[in-house]
Scaffold this motif. Structure first.
Motif, short mmCIF file in Angstrom:
data_model
loop_
_atom_site.label_atom_id
_atom_site.label_comp_id
_atom_site.label_asym_id
_atom_site.label_seq_id
_atom_site.Cartn_x
_atom_site.Cartn_y
_atom_site.Cartn_z
N ASP A 24 36.12 18.25 -16.44
CA ASP A 24 37.15 18.69 -17.38
C ASP A 24 37.93 17.54 -18.00
N ILE A 25 37.44 16.33 -17.83
CA ILE A 25 38.14 15.17 -18.37
C ILE A 25 37.94 15.10 -19.88
N ASN A 26 38.91 14.53 -20.59
CA ASN A 26 38.75 14.31 -22.02
C ASN A 26 38.67 12.81 -22.31
N ARG A 27 38.49 12.47 -23.55
CA ARG A 27 38.19 11.09 -23.89
C ARG A 27 39.33 10.14 -23.54
N VAL A 28 40.57 10.50 -23.90
CA VAL A 28 41.68 9.57 -23.67
C VAL A 28 41.92 9.39 -22.17
N GLN A 29 41.73 10.44 -21.38
CA GLN A 29 41.85 10.31 -19.92
C GLN A 29 40.76 9.39 -19.37
N TYR A 30 39.54 9.59 -19.83
CA TYR A 30 38.42 8.81 -19.33
C TYR A 30 38.58 7.33 -19.68
N GLU A 31 38.95 7.04 -20.93
CA GLU A 31 39.10 5.65 -21.34
C GLU A 31 40.21 4.96 -20.55
N THR A 32 41.28 5.70 -20.23
CA THR A 32 42.38 5.11 -19.46
C THR A 32 41.94 4.82 -18.03
N ILE A 33 41.20 5.75 -17.44
CA ILE A 33 40.71 5.56 -16.07
C ILE A 33 39.76 4.37 -16.00
N LYS A 34 38.91 4.21 -16.99
CA LYS A 34 37.99 3.07 -17.00
C LYS A 34 38.75 1.75 -17.02
N GLY A 87 39.85 19.80 -25.44
CA GLY A 87 39.26 18.51 -25.72
C GLY A 87 38.38 17.98 -24.60
N SER A 88 38.29 18.70 -23.49
CA SER A 88 37.41 18.24 -22.41
C SER A 88 35.97 18.53 -22.79
N SER A 89 35.06 17.80 -22.17
CA SER A 89 33.65 17.96 -22.51
C SER A 89 32.80 17.58 -21.31
N PRO A 90 31.71 18.33 -21.06
CA PRO A 90 30.80 17.95 -19.97
C PRO A 90 30.02 16.68 -20.29
N ALA A 91 30.15 16.19 -21.53
CA ALA A 91 29.41 14.99 -21.92
C ALA A 91 29.77 13.79 -21.05
N TYR A 92 31.02 13.74 -20.55
CA TYR A 92 31.44 12.58 -19.76
C TYR A 92 30.80 12.58 -18.39
N ILE A 93 30.73 13.74 -17.75
CA ILE A 93 30.07 13.78 -16.44
C ILE A 93 28.56 13.66 -16.60
N LEU A 94 28.02 14.20 -17.68
CA LEU A 94 26.59 14.08 -17.91
C LEU A 94 26.20 12.65 -18.26
N GLY A 95 27.12 11.90 -18.88
CA GLY A 95 26.83 10.54 -19.30
C GLY A 95 27.39 9.47 -18.39
N PHE A 96 27.90 9.85 -17.23
CA PHE A 96 28.55 8.87 -16.34
C PHE A 96 27.58 7.77 -15.91
N THR A 97 26.35 8.14 -15.58
CA THR A 97 25.39 7.13 -15.12
C THR A 97 24.92 6.22 -16.25
N LYS A 98 25.13 6.62 -17.49
CA LYS A 98 24.84 5.73 -18.62
C LYS A 98 25.96 4.70 -18.77
N ASP A 99 27.22 5.17 -18.58
CA ASP A 99 28.35 4.24 -18.65
C ASP A 99 28.34 3.28 -17.47
N TYR A 100 27.86 3.76 -16.32
CA TYR A 100 27.79 2.94 -15.10
C TYR A 100 26.36 3.01 -14.57
N PRO A 101 25.47 2.16 -15.10
CA PRO A 101 24.05 2.25 -14.72
C PRO A 101 23.78 2.05 -13.23
N ASP A 102 24.68 1.34 -12.54
CA ASP A 102 24.47 1.11 -11.11
C ASP A 102 25.12 2.18 -10.24
N ALA A 103 25.59 3.27 -10.86
CA ALA A 103 26.26 4.33 -10.10
C ALA A 103 25.28 5.07 -9.20
#
Length: 766
Positions: free
Chosen positions: A359-369, A393-409
């Protein structure tokens, strides 16, 4: 007891008479159904899990009282054969008006778009889920233990519904602090709600010291980010500068002239609420006014939002105000622009854990990173199948794309459902497998017993509510706790009949919502005003209520009242003689007077049909609703249909108005008292139910246009399945709230219109 007496005639409950249950239910409420043994009044209990039966309302010495036990579920699933329709009574004519045909009270509703089903039927999942066979004496199973002990680097924990993620998060924190010696002040845990953060700390206190648990940096995104802002910029983010409510935002826009600057000075409240919601979604996606010029707009509301957005932001900035979305954007911008501040937090925060990551949104995700860098000991816990807050504004795209943002996850999947019985797990799994944008999971059930899942097909939304309440009464009589029942709805329109039936049955309930009470809605007040004026042509309050629907300005009230006094006649009688009226206005007012003169001899439903059609109230409401925003247009028209459905349960207009007054008083009393806790049925939207669980869950209105919602079907017709997939996830969340029993209502009529069964039923079960 399966038999009773009405006016000396014996009636029997069996498959061929089940369609008469709505009529018999009303007669029982009037005390007209009697016991053939002792003559006492009987009530009718027609729930879902057992066959319907008659029950004595008081304890008597009647020899038949011992025959009241109903058949249980395994033997009680019937198929109702079609009954020949009774002949409708002749149409009634009053003056020049032809009333709707008066039907016998036991006549069935119009034929549905669905086949005529049984009283209920079991719903079995298309795909059965195996029971988990890896039981051991440890508190955590192997995958949970692996999630607890994987502490370094990025980690994605896919936690299916009921998979014990809170236990895993607590154990992981305890492992970091108790076994690895990590200072709790360097661990940040972000939860979706404040309640979830407190629950985690309480569980942690049982494993560590209270001081260690309290030292943990935990809370929601808003609370943690706001603490950062107030520490560094206390004046800019003073609490008294927060715009909490939409009325505060509207006042700011009016007082600063922002609405005029945006060329929208006459924007109505409903329109403004929708526009502000769009602006909020854009800010959560970190789309600033300058970013919108190249975006296509899907609706007029988005175009209005684009015009207002920069002026709203400037008004807040100039006058020192901020809203909840500014907390997120402000913290992100602070960390992004202030290198020293960012470095201090990165050095302090060594481990970050995010709950409900879907349920995270873009601004939350970018801040956490930013906060998690450079160590990137970032553990995110969530279930992409439960991402249901796209409107924020939340999207499943962030959880679906987490391993792309962090390839070593590393990725760990928690697939054992400890909450729900196997049938319910199977239904959810069969349904959600139809979504394409998701992580594939192989779910298992901890429980070997199947649980119960039933479909039931009431005539309309009123009978649907009665069936649910009767089921609650039946189970409570067998010792069930009210707190373990939940009614979950897609939109608040489904709640009104359910709440009324529970108030009538004196069943305590807890209902949290933002909508105004049904009988206080404007279109409903207009219709009720006509009914009151029909009974009392000199009812000043009712006349003032309906004047706008007659295209009479409130300034004409004094002239109308004066004319009534001069002529010594009721207000309704002198209405057509108001000065300054045009010919067509005078004719319409004369016709309204004739309609209302005919109304007292009608049933409430017939009276409303006359007022809606011949009195043109429906046309007026449609015209007014077209000026509203988005879903408001549909809701206003549906309000009239809901009122008509409620009226069908009453024989006389005074009786119906007395019911409305009683429901209004009970609603006011409920709102002014503390919310019912403890022994009370929980009634809430599916969105609010996320994270909760109950023994028994009722899902009303599983029809096309309700769930999935009409807006998702419109998008699908336009070629996009994105909204439909979120609706499917919402249904999945609703199903997986149930531990033992799931009851799904499919009314054959809703708001006076025939229905089509939700596509989700066929996707998940057979």
């Amino acid at each position: 007891m399966k038999f009773a007496v009405i006016n000396g005639e014996t009636i029997l409950l069996h498959a061929d008479t089940y369609e008469r249950i709505p009529a018999w239910r009303l007669l029982a409420a009037q005390g007209k159904i009697r016991c053939p043994g002792c003559g006492d009044a009987l009530t009718l209990i027609a729930g879902i899990s057992a066959d319907p039966y008659f029950l004595h309302t008081t304890v008597t010495h009647c020899p038949l009282q011992g025959a009241e036990q109903p058949s249980e579920t395994a033997e009680a699933v019937h198929t109702v054969s079609s009954l020949p329709s009774e002949e409708a009574a002749a149409a009634v004519e009053l003056g020049s008006f032809r009333l709707p045909q008066r039907r016998p009270i036991s006549q069935t509703m119009a034929e549905s778009a669905m086949p005529r089903p049984g009283y209920r039927e079991r719903l079995n999942p298309k795909r059965m889920i195996p029971a988990w066979t890896g039981r051991n004496d440890d508190c955590l199973h192997p995958e949970q233990q692996r999630a607890v002990h994987t502490t370094e680097g990025p980690l994605l924990i896919l936690a299916g519904a009921g998979s014990g993620k809170t236990r895993v998060m607590t154990a992981r924190c305890a492992h970091l602090i108790g076994e690895q010696g990590v200072d709790p002040r360097t661990i940040m845990v972000v939860t979706f709600t404040t309640k979830a953060a407190e629950e985690l700390k309480q569980r942690l206190s049982a494993q560590l010291s209270r001081q260690q648990a309290q030292a943990l940096v935990s809370g929601t995104f808003h609370s943690i980010f706001y603490r950062i802002l107030t520490h560094h910029q206390p004046q800019r983010w003073a609490p008294h500068r927060l715009l909490k409510q939409n009325w505060q935002k509207r006042r700011l826009l009016l007082e600063t002239g922002a609405l005029h600057q945006a060329q929208q000075p006459d924007m109505k409240e409903a329109e403004l609420e929708e526009v502000l919601a769009i602006i909020s979604r854009w800010k959560n996606e970190y789309l600033l006014p300058a970013d919108l010029s190249s975006l296509p707009f899907a609706s007029d509301e988005e175009e209005r939002a684009r015009l207002l957005y920069p002026h709203y932001e400037e008004a807040k900035r100039h006058h020192g105000w901020f809203d909840f979305d500014d907390m997120l954007c402000g913290c992100y911008e602070l960390l992004l622009r202030e290198e020293e501040v960012r470095r201090r937090y990165q050095e302090r925060i060594r481990y970050v854990m995010i709950d409900e990551f879907q349920d995270i949104n873009r601004v939350q995700y970018e801040t956490i990173k930013l906060l998690a860098a450079p160590q990137n000991n970032l553990c995110v816990v969530g279930d992409d199948d439960q991402s249901i807050y796209g409107f924020r504004g939340s999207s499943p795209a962030y959880i679906l794309g987490f391993t792309k943002d962090y390839p070593d996850a590393k990725t760990i999947t928690l697939e054992v459902n400890f909450r729900s019985r196997s049938t319910i797990v199977g239904l959810g799994y069969s349904l959600i497998g139809n979504n394409r944008a998701r992580w594939k999971k192989e779910l298992k059930s901890f429980h070997t017993d199947e649980g119960e899942s039933f479909l039931f097909y009431p005539a309309d939304e009123e009978e649907q509510a009665s069936r649910m309440v009767d089921e609650i009464l039946h189970q409570r009589a067998s010792g069930a706790s009210l707190s373990q029942f939940a009614v979950l709805f897609r939109t608040s329109e489904s709640a009104r009949p359910i709440l009324e039936r529970m108030m009538e049955a004196d069943i305590p309930f807890r209902f949290i919502h933002e909508d105004e009470p049904f009988y206080e809605k404007q279109a409903v007040r207009w219709a009720l005003g006509y009914l009151r004026l029909a009974l009392n042509p000199d009812d000043a309050g009712a006349m003032r209520e309906i004047m706008p629907t007659l295209y009479l300005a409130h300034e004409q009230w004094n002239a109308l009242r004066s004319q009534s006094i001069l002529d010594d006649k009721p207000l309704l009688a002198v209405l057509p003689r108001l000065p300054g009226l045009k010919g067509y206005q005078r004719q319409h007012l004369q016709k309204v007077g004739e309609i209302l003169a005919a109304v007292p001899s009608c049933s409430p439903a017939q009276a409303l049909e006359l007022i809606y059609e011949d009195g043109r109230l429906r046309d007026y409401v449609k015209k007014r609703s077209r000026e509203g925003a988005g879903q408001t247009r549909t809701r206003t028209s549906d309000d009239l249909q809901q009122l008509l459905a409620a009226a069908k349960r009453h024989a006389t207009i005074p009786g119906f108005l007395a019911h409305v007054a009683a429901m209004t008083d009970k609603e006011k009393a409920r709102r002014t008292s503390a919310p019912a806790l403890g022994e009370s049925v929980q009634v809430m939207s599916i969105h609010r139910a996320k994270g909760l669980e109950f023994d028994t869950v009722f899902l009303p209105d599983l029809v096309e246009g309700a769930l999935p919602h009409e807006f998702a079907l419109e998008e699908l017709r336009s070629g996009s399945a994105k909204a439909l997939e979120e609706e499917r996830r919402l249904m999945y969340v609703a199903i997986t709230r149930a531990r033992r029993q799931l009851f799904i209502g499919i009314p054959r009529e809703r708001f006076g219109r025939t229905t089509r069964i939700s596509r989700f039923i066929g996707e998940m079960g057979r």
